[in-house]
Write a protein that holds these residues in place. Structure first.
Motif, short mmCIF file in Angstrom:
data_model
loop_
_atom_site.label_atom_id
_atom_site.label_comp_id
_atom_site.label_asym_id
_atom_site.label_seq_id
_atom_site.Cartn_x
_atom_site.Cartn_y
_atom_site.Cartn_z
N PHE A 10 0.89 -1.37 -0.18
CA PHE A 10 0.00 -0.06 0.76
C PHE A 10 0.42 0.67 -0.46
O PHE A 10 1.99 1.34 0.39
N THR A 11 0.58 2.05 -1.08
CA THR A 11 1.13 3.73 -1.05
C THR A 11 0.86 4.14 0.90
O THR A 11 -0.38 3.53 1.21
N ASN A 12 1.13 5.13 1.40
CA ASN A 12 0.67 6.13 2.33
C ASN A 12 0.94 7.67 2.51
O ASN A 12 2.29 7.81 2.19
N ASP A 13 -0.09 7.99 2.38
CA ASP A 13 -0.41 9.58 2.69
C ASP A 13 0.49 10.12 4.13
O ASP A 13 0.50 11.19 4.24
N GLY A 14 0.39 9.14 4.81
CA GLY A 14 1.01 9.71 6.13
C GLY A 14 0.08 9.58 7.52
O GLY A 14 -0.29 10.03 9.13
N SER A 15 -1.61 9.87 7.05
CA SER A 15 -2.37 9.56 7.01
C SER A 15 -2.39 8.33 8.43
O SER A 15 -1.97 7.31 8.57
N GLN A 21 -4.60 5.57 7.05
CA GLN A 21 -3.91 4.68 6.00
C GLN A 21 -2.57 4.16 6.17
O GLN A 21 -2.15 2.96 5.60
N THR A 22 -1.74 4.50 7.65
CA THR A 22 -0.56 4.32 8.28
C THR A 22 -1.05 2.72 8.79
O THR A 22 -0.73 1.80 8.67
N PHE A 23 -2.36 2.51 8.91
CA PHE A 23 -2.67 1.36 9.52
C PHE A 23 -3.07 0.61 8.91
O PHE A 23 -2.50 -0.42 9.35
N GLN A 24 -3.64 0.70 7.78
CA GLN A 24 -3.95 -0.44 6.56
C GLN A 24 -2.85 -0.66 5.78
O GLN A 24 -2.73 -1.65 5.19
N CYS A 25 -1.68 0.51 6.17
CA CYS A 25 -0.14 -0.01 5.35
C CYS A 25 0.62 -0.76 6.31
O CYS A 25 0.97 -1.66 5.97
N ILE A 26 0.45 -0.61 7.11
CA ILE A 26 0.95 -1.82 8.03
C ILE A 26 0.43 -3.24 7.96
O ILE A 26 0.57 -4.22 8.37
N ALA A 53 -3.11 2.17 -4.14
CA ALA A 53 -3.39 2.85 -2.69
C ALA A 53 -4.46 2.15 -1.78
O ALA A 53 -5.81 1.56 -2.24
N PRO A 54 -4.22 2.72 -0.17
CA PRO A 54 -5.41 2.12 0.29
C PRO A 54 -6.60 2.47 0.55
O PRO A 54 -7.09 3.61 -0.30
N MET A 55 -7.65 1.62 1.43
CA MET A 55 -8.86 2.71 0.85
C MET A 55 -9.21 4.00 1.77
O MET A 55 -8.75 4.39 2.77
#
Length: 380
Positions: free
Chosen positions: A170-175, A178-183, A261-263
C-alpha cells in the motif's frame, strides 16, 4: 471467568507460535535475483478488471507501457465492469495509441446478467480472448515498476512453475487510517511470502498474480467458486495448488512489488476487509481454516476482556499483559517485513493494536455473514 482467561491465553499461545514460525520462515527468505544473462522469453496477457477507475486506470496502463520488457511479449486486456465514469473511454483512447492495449466492455458481452461475482466474470472473459499462455492479473488502481514483467519472466524461466504470486504494498499519505492499513496489509504480505517459501501457499493477492492459461483451463477456472463474490485469487490458488502442488511459486523481489492505494474512508476499508474475510469458510484446507478461526476467536476474546473486567477487575491486568505480548510478537516479525518493503515503522504504531483487534473481530464476524457493499454493489 478464569476458564475464559485460560482459553484466551491458550489461543494466544497458538497464535504466537504460528506468528514466530512465519517470522522464522520469512527471515530465511532470500530475494530472487535473475541470472546475469537474461533473455526475455515469456509472453504475458495482463488481465485488468476495472469498474469506475477513471482516476487510476491511466496511471496503471502507463506504468505497464513503461516496462523494461519487449512490447511484442505482452498485451493488456482491460475488462470494463459496467463503469459509469470515463474508464472505458480512457482505455479506448490509450488503445488507439498502443495496439497491445485492448478494451472489453462486460456490458456488451452475451449472457451477462445479474451476477454475484462480477470480477471473476471479467477475468474469465479476458482469459477467454488472451492470446498468450501466461496470464497476469492486477487491479485497476495499482501501479507496477519497470522491472515487473522482466522479474516474473526470469523467475518463470528458472523455476518452471504454473502459478506465481508476488508482493503487493500500500502507498501511504501519513494519515492514521492509511498508516494503519499499510502496516496491517504489510503483515499479511509477510505471511504470504513466508508461507509460500515453504510451498504451503496459504494466501495470494489478485493485484499481483501470474498463472498459465492452460492451467486455469485444466482446473476448470472459477467453476465451483464462481458464485462467491471474492476469491478470484486465493480460492483459485487453492484449486491450482491441489492439482499442481509442486508447481507453485512466489517472486520474492522488490522489483516485482505492485503498489496500490489503501481505502480512503473507514467505511470502504471495513467493507474491503469484510470482503476478504467472506472467503473464510470457503477454503478446502483444514490448516488454513483453523488458523483463520484461531485469529478471529483470539481477537474477539481480546475485545471482550476489558468489558468483562467490569464484573471481574483482575481481568484487566490479564488483558494488558496479553496486549503487550501480542504487540511484541507481531513487532518482532513486522520489522523484517518492513525492511523488505522499505516501510518506516515507529513506536507509536504499536498504539494501533487496539483498533486492530476491534476491526479484525468486526470484519471476521461480518465476513462470515457474507454481506457487504463493494464498488457500489451490495454483495451476498
Amino acid at each position: 471467568m478464569y476458564i475464559f482467561i485460560g482459553i484466551t491465553y491458550f489461543l494466544f499461545l497458538l497464535y504466537a507460535a504460528v506468528m514466530l514460525m512465519y517470522r522464522h520462515w520469512f527471515i530465511k527468505l532470500s530475494p530472487f535475483e535473475p541470472k546475469a544473462i537474461h533473455i526475455p522469453n515469456t509472453s504475458f496477457s495482463i488481465i485488468i478488471p476495472a469498474r469506475n477507475e477513471a482516476d487510476n486506470i491511466g496511471l496503471l496502463l502507463q506504468s505497464i507501457i513503461n516496462q523494461n520488457y519487449p512490447a511484442n511479449l505482452w498485451e493488456v486486456i482491460v475488462i470494463d465492469d459496467f463503469s459509469t465514469d470515463a474508464t472505458a473511454q480512457i482505455v479506448g483512447e490509450m488503445g488507439n495509441t498502443f495496439p497491445n492495449i485492448h478494451l472489453i466492455e462486460l456490458a456488451k458481452q452475451p449472457q451477462v446478467g445479474k451476477l454475484n461475482a462480477y470480477k471473476k466474470k471479467a477475468i474469465e472473459t479476458g482469459i477467454g480472448i488472451a492470446k498468450n499462455n501466461w496470464i497476469m492479473t492486477t487491479d485497476a488502481d495499482c501501479v507496477v515498476g519497470k522491472e515487473w514483467l522482466s522479474t516474473y519472466d526470469a523467475y518463470i524461466q528458472e523455476n518452471n512453475p504454473v502459478f506465481v504470486g508476488g508482493p503487493v504494498a500500500f502507498t501511504n499519505d501519513g494519515s492514521v487510517l492509511q498508516t494503519f492499513q499499510c502496516i496491517d496489509f504489510m503483515a499479511l504480505q509477510g505471511i504470504t511470502a513466508a508461507a509460500a517459501s515453504t510451498g504451503t501457499h496459504s494466501m495470494s493477492n489478485g493485484a499481483n498474480l501470474a498463472y498459465k492459461k492452460e492451467t486455469f483451463i485444466a482446473v476448470d477456472g472459477f467453476k465451483g467458486i464462481d458464485d462467491i463474490a471474492s476469491g478470484d485469487d486465493m480460492l483459485l490458488m487453492n484449486k491450482i495448488k491441489q492439482a499442481f502442488p509442486k508447481k507453485m511459486g512466489y517472486v520474492f523481489s522488490a522489483k516485482a512489488i505492485v503498489y496500490t492505494a489503501p481505502m480512503q474512508t473507514l467505511n470502504s476499508f471495513l467493507n474491503q476487509r469484510i470482503r476478504w474475510a467472506s472467503k473464510t469458510n470457503k477454503y478446502k484446507e483444514a490448516s488454513v481454516i483453523v488458523v483463520l478461526w484461531m485469529v478471529l476467536l483470539l481477537n474477539i476474546s481480546l475485545v471482550l476482556m476489558p468489558f468483562l473486567s467490569v464484573f471481574f477487575p483482575p481481568m484487566l491486568g490479564f488483558w494488558l499483559l496479553l496486549m503487550i505480548l501480542k504487540t511484541w510478537v507481531e513487532a518482532s516479525f513486522a520489522v523484517h517485513i518492513a525492511a523488505f518493503f522499505s516501510i518506516p515503522l515507529h513506536w507509536k504504531d504499536s498504539l494501533l493494536q487496539v483498533p486492530h483487534i476491534l476491526y479484525t473481530s468486526l470484519a471476521g464476524c461480518f465476513g462470515i455473514l457474507g454481506k457487504y457493499q463493494w464498488k457500489d454493489r451490495k454483495v451476498q
